[in-house]
Structures are given as C-alpha cells and as structure tokens.
Scaffold this motif. Structure first.
Motif, short mmCIF file in Angstrom:
data_model
loop_
_atom_site.label_atom_id
_atom_site.label_comp_id
_atom_site.label_asym_id
_atom_site.label_seq_id
_atom_site.Cartn_x
_atom_site.Cartn_y
_atom_site.Cartn_z
N ASP A 171 0.87 -1.29 0.15
CA ASP A 171 -0.05 -0.02 0.19
C ASP A 171 0.90 1.20 0.06
OD1 ASP A 171 0.98 0.04 2.59
OD2 ASP A 171 -1.00 -0.37 3.54
N ALA A 172 2.14 1.09 0.08
CA ALA A 172 2.99 2.29 -0.29
C ALA A 172 3.16 2.87 -1.56
CB ALA A 172 4.52 1.78 0.33
N ALA A 173 2.87 1.84 -2.58
CA ALA A 173 2.97 2.37 -3.85
C ALA A 173 2.12 3.25 -4.18
CB ALA A 173 2.83 0.90 -4.89
N GLN A 174 2.64 4.16 -5.33
CA GLN A 174 1.77 5.15 -5.81
C GLN A 174 1.76 5.32 -7.44
OE1 GLN A 174 3.42 8.66 -4.06
NE2 GLN A 174 2.01 8.69 -2.37
N LEU A 175 0.58 5.78 -8.03
CA LEU A 175 0.51 5.94 -9.40
C LEU A 175 0.84 7.44 -9.65
CD1 LEU A 175 -0.36 4.44 -11.77
CD2 LEU A 175 -2.54 5.18 -11.46
N CYS A 176 1.69 7.58 -10.27
CA CYS A 176 1.98 9.14 -10.42
C CYS A 176 1.88 9.56 -11.96
CB CYS A 176 3.55 9.40 -10.37
SG CYS A 176 4.19 8.70 -8.85
N GLU A 177 0.99 10.53 -12.32
CA GLU A 177 0.94 10.74 -13.74
C GLU A 177 1.93 11.87 -13.93
OE1 GLU A 177 -2.95 11.98 -16.23
OE2 GLU A 177 -2.77 13.25 -14.39
N LEU A 178 2.57 11.38 -15.14
CA LEU A 178 3.90 12.07 -15.61
C LEU A 178 3.53 13.15 -16.54
CD1 LEU A 178 6.16 8.96 -16.09
CD2 LEU A 178 5.89 10.29 -14.13
N PRO A 191 7.82 1.60 -3.67
CA PRO A 191 9.10 1.58 -2.69
C PRO A 191 9.15 0.12 -1.98
CG PRO A 191 7.28 2.95 -1.69
CD PRO A 191 6.74 2.38 -3.20
N ASP A 192 10.44 -0.34 -1.70
CA ASP A 192 11.44 0.18 -1.44
C ASP A 192 12.24 0.11 -2.81
OD1 ASP A 192 12.19 -2.41 -1.29
OD2 ASP A 192 13.05 -1.89 0.65
N GLY A 193 11.81 -0.58 -3.68
CA GLY A 193 12.49 -0.85 -4.98
C GLY A 193 13.49 -1.85 -5.01
N SER A 194 13.49 -2.68 -3.97
CA SER A 194 14.60 -3.60 -3.77
C SER A 194 14.25 -5.09 -4.55
CB SER A 194 15.28 -3.95 -2.22
OG SER A 194 14.07 -4.21 -1.31
N TRP A 195 14.72 -5.99 -3.89
CA TRP A 195 14.37 -7.50 -4.86
C TRP A 195 12.98 -7.49 -4.95
CZ3 TRP A 195 17.77 -10.17 -7.14
CH2 TRP A 195 19.09 -10.32 -6.88
N TRP A 196 12.52 -7.71 -5.94
CA TRP A 196 11.14 -8.33 -6.28
C TRP A 196 10.10 -7.08 -6.28
CZ3 TRP A 196 11.24 -12.58 -8.86
CH2 TRP A 196 12.08 -13.52 -8.35
N VAL A 197 10.65 -5.77 -5.88
CA VAL A 197 9.66 -4.67 -5.81
C VAL A 197 10.14 -3.64 -6.95
CG1 VAL A 197 8.87 -2.88 -4.19
CG2 VAL A 197 9.64 -5.03 -3.40
N ASN A 198 8.95 -3.74 -7.95
CA ASN A 198 9.51 -3.11 -9.26
C ASN A 198 8.69 -1.95 -9.49
OD1 ASN A 198 7.24 -4.94 -9.63
ND2 ASN A 198 7.47 -4.15 -11.86
N ASN A 199 9.04 -1.16 -10.44
CA ASN A 199 8.19 -0.17 -11.10
C ASN A 199 7.16 -0.68 -12.41
OD1 ASN A 199 8.90 1.87 -8.98
ND2 ASN A 199 10.63 2.40 -10.36
N THR A 253 3.65 -10.13 -7.25
CA THR A 253 2.64 -10.76 -6.55
C THR A 253 1.09 -10.43 -7.16
OG1 THR A 253 2.28 -9.26 -4.94
CG2 THR A 253 4.18 -10.82 -4.78
N ALA A 254 0.26 -11.25 -6.98
CA ALA A 254 -1.13 -10.98 -7.32
C ALA A 254 -1.48 -9.84 -6.51
CB ALA A 254 -1.87 -12.32 -6.98
N ARG A 255 -1.11 -9.57 -5.20
CA ARG A 255 -1.70 -8.45 -4.25
C ARG A 255 -1.11 -7.16 -5.03
NH1 ARG A 255 -0.08 -7.45 1.92
NH2 ARG A 255 -1.18 -5.72 2.20
N ARG A 256 0.17 -7.09 -5.36
CA ARG A 256 0.75 -6.04 -5.79
C ARG A 256 0.08 -5.63 -7.43
NH1 ARG A 256 5.18 -3.65 -3.30
NH2 ARG A 256 5.76 -4.76 -1.50
N THR A 257 -0.24 -6.60 -8.12
CA THR A 257 -0.44 -6.40 -9.45
C THR A 257 -1.84 -6.01 -9.25
OG1 THR A 257 1.12 -7.98 -10.33
CG2 THR A 257 -0.75 -7.33 -11.51
N HIS A 258 -2.80 -6.58 -8.36
CA HIS A 258 -3.92 -6.21 -8.27
C HIS A 258 -4.25 -4.53 -7.91
CE1 HIS A 258 -8.45 -6.34 -7.29
NE2 HIS A 258 -8.06 -5.85 -6.28
N ARG A 259 -3.35 -4.12 -6.87
CA ARG A 259 -3.28 -2.81 -6.47
C ARG A 259 -2.96 -1.84 -7.80
NH1 ARG A 259 -0.71 -0.15 -3.62
NH2 ARG A 259 -2.71 0.95 -2.54
#
Length: 321
Positions: free
Chosen positions: A18-25, A35-43, A61-67
């Motif tokens: 839930d720390a992830a954010q959708l940023c409009e560029l 965040p934190d962008g380390s192992w397995w935590v991508n943009n 993960t399914a949870r992160r992709t669903h969010r």
C-alpha cells in the motif's frame, strides 16, 4: 571490511504494497512506483488515451498487481487494457501478467518469452530470499506477440516505441517503452535509481553500452525499473553512477581473473566505496559471476551465483515483497 559494513543499508524492510503510488507524468501517462524498490519490488507504468490503455510491466505478486491495476482503472475510468508489454523476463515485472484481462495482447521480446517460459521460480521461490515470497494466485502467462528489435504501438494519438538495446544488457531480451513526443522513457531494469544494478543474466559490457543508447534518446523523464522517477539533471547523475559501477565491476573482475580468484573471493576483497550505501549490494557477486562466465565462454551457473551472493551477505537476501 565485512559485508555488513559494505552497504547493506538503504533498505526499508517495512515497505508494503500500500506504499505504492500511481504518478501521472503527463496527461494519460502513468508510473506505478513501488518503494523500497529492492528485490522483487519493481516499477511499472501505463499509457492511456481515447478509451484504451497500454500497460508496461506487471508486478511480482497477485496482491501488488491487483493494486496497480485497480489504481490504474480508477484514473482511466476503467478504459480497457488493450495491450501490455514486458520489459524483460524477471518475475517482478511479469508474474502478474495473468491478472491482465484475457483480451489484452501481451508483447515481449522473443528471448524474454522463452526466459519466462522456462522460469522455475514462479512455481515456488527458493530460499535465497527472506521472507520467501508468496506470489499469490498467479500463473505463467507468456507474450502473445514477440519482437526482436522494435515495434510501435499507438495509444490514441500517442506513439509508444518498444525498442531492444541491440544486445544483452540487463537480460538478453530487454525492451524499453519510449514516448518520443513526450520524451518519456520507461527503461525497465536497464536502470536502477539508487540501488545496485543487476546484470547477471545479461552482460556488464552490454549494460554499459546500453547506457549510451538510453542517453542518446535525450529523455526528459525516465521511469527506472526500480527506484524513484528521474527528471532533469537526475538522469545524467544516475547514468553516470551506473557507468562508474559497471566499470568498477569490470576492474575488480579483471584483477581477480589475473590471480585466478573466484567471483566470491573477488567480492570479499572488493571495497564498494561510493556504492556502499546502495541496497542489494550482494548483486556485486552475481555481476562478477556474469563476467567470469563470459570470460570462460560458458553459461552462468545461476544456482552457484545465488549461493555465493547469500554466502557473501551472510544470510538470505531480504525482500519486502
């Protein structure tokens, strides 16, 4: 100097989905920054317009992709995801593919498709990481369309060029998504902003060459595969940091090869210096394994490389996935 003092700092072990954010560029262009962008935590990212959307990578993960997909649907009004592209084969960018709509056309490099097809980690992650990631309800979903060099997708009036760097870099099947009219580049794992780069399934020299290729596009904004979005002078700074890091890896490898040292022995003797505060410092061992394999002309032993990385670190590689 111990591995602990060589820069295992910089990680936020409490980073949660839930720390992830959708940023409009730009209007209709989004970066999903985790965040934190380390192992397995991508943009990841997306381009949307005229009632349709292109997704750039999914999550581990399914949870992160669903969010990610839920947040994207909220801002696009539920515009159909007509296309998706994977920047490379690694699971943090691909395991969530199966959560995309069935009608979505998935695109990837032909080598990326083969890499994901034969990837055993999606079936159960080994204990090289801690805690051992649970991918959730995902399944292997491969690209429907493969490319070898370049393709263009038009999302409404916006052009998105999917480009291969011309050789191995982070992997052998990397793609970037380049929006030439907006000067926005989704670089995948050709760039890690503020984290240790990883090229053990590609090429250290190829990754160096790819940096000049990226710079030649003259992007105004870059979404790296991991770490914060880059703009302005931050782009040149991160490119230069990567150049120095890869040159450091090559220099250490050359000295070690001259005395017959193993990648683990080289890493134990190395001094990370300016790179000591980057997360995932153990990737030095993996990158050295890549140089050794290329020098010897044989395939990289993935299990041996990961075992050595864990040995150098002294414990499994932490992840907050």
């Amino acid at each position: 100097m111990s591995t602990q003092s060589q820069g295992f700092a910089g990680r936020d072990p409490s980073a949660a989905p839930d720390a992830a954010q959708l940023c409009e560029l730009r209007p209709g262009v989004y970066a999903w920054v985790q965040p934190d962008g380390s192992w397995w935590v991508n943009n990841a990212g997306a381009v949307s317009g005229d009632g349709e959307t292109l997704v750039i990578d999914t999550c581990a993960t399914a949870r992160r992709t669903h969010r990610f997909l839920t947040a994207l649907g909220d801002v696009t009004g539920g515009a159909p995801i007509r296309w998706a592209v994977n920047t490379h084969q690694h699971g943090d960018h691909t395991y969530g593919n199966s959560l995309l709509p069935a009608a979505t056309v998935l695109i990837g490099h032909e080598r990326m498709r083969e890499g994901l097809r034969t990837d055993p980690i999606i079936d159960g992650c080994p204990a090289f990481w801690s805690p051992i990631p649970d991918w959730g309800r995902v399944r292997r979903r491969l690209p429907d369309v493969t490319i070898t060099a370049a393709a263009t997708v038009h999302v409404g009036e916006r052009r998105v060029d999917l480009l291969h760097p011309g050789g191995p870099a982070h992997t052998t099947g990397d793609l970037v998504a380049w929006l030439p009219d907006d000067r926005i580049l989704f670089a995948g794992d050709l760039l890690f902003a503020g984290l240790t780069p990883l090229v053990f399934m590609g090429s250290v020299t190829g990754a160096l060459t790819a940096l000049d290729w990226l710079a030649g596009m003259a992007p105004e904004v870059i979404v790296p595969g991991h770490g914060p979005v880059l703009a302005g002078g931050e782009i040149d700074r991160v490119l230069d940091e990567h150049r120095r890091y890869f040159q450091f890896v090559l220099s250490e490898a050359d000295r070690g090869l001259a005395r017959g040292a193993t990648p683990l022995e080289i890493a134990r003797d190395a001094r990370l210096g300016e790179f000591a505060d980057w997360a995932d410092a153990e990737r030095l061992v993996l990158n050295l394994h890549r140089v050794h394999a290329d020098h010897a002309g044989h395939e990289l032993d993935l299990v041996a490389a990961l075992c050595d990385a864990v040995t150098w670190l002294g414990h499994p590689m932490p992840t907050s996935v």
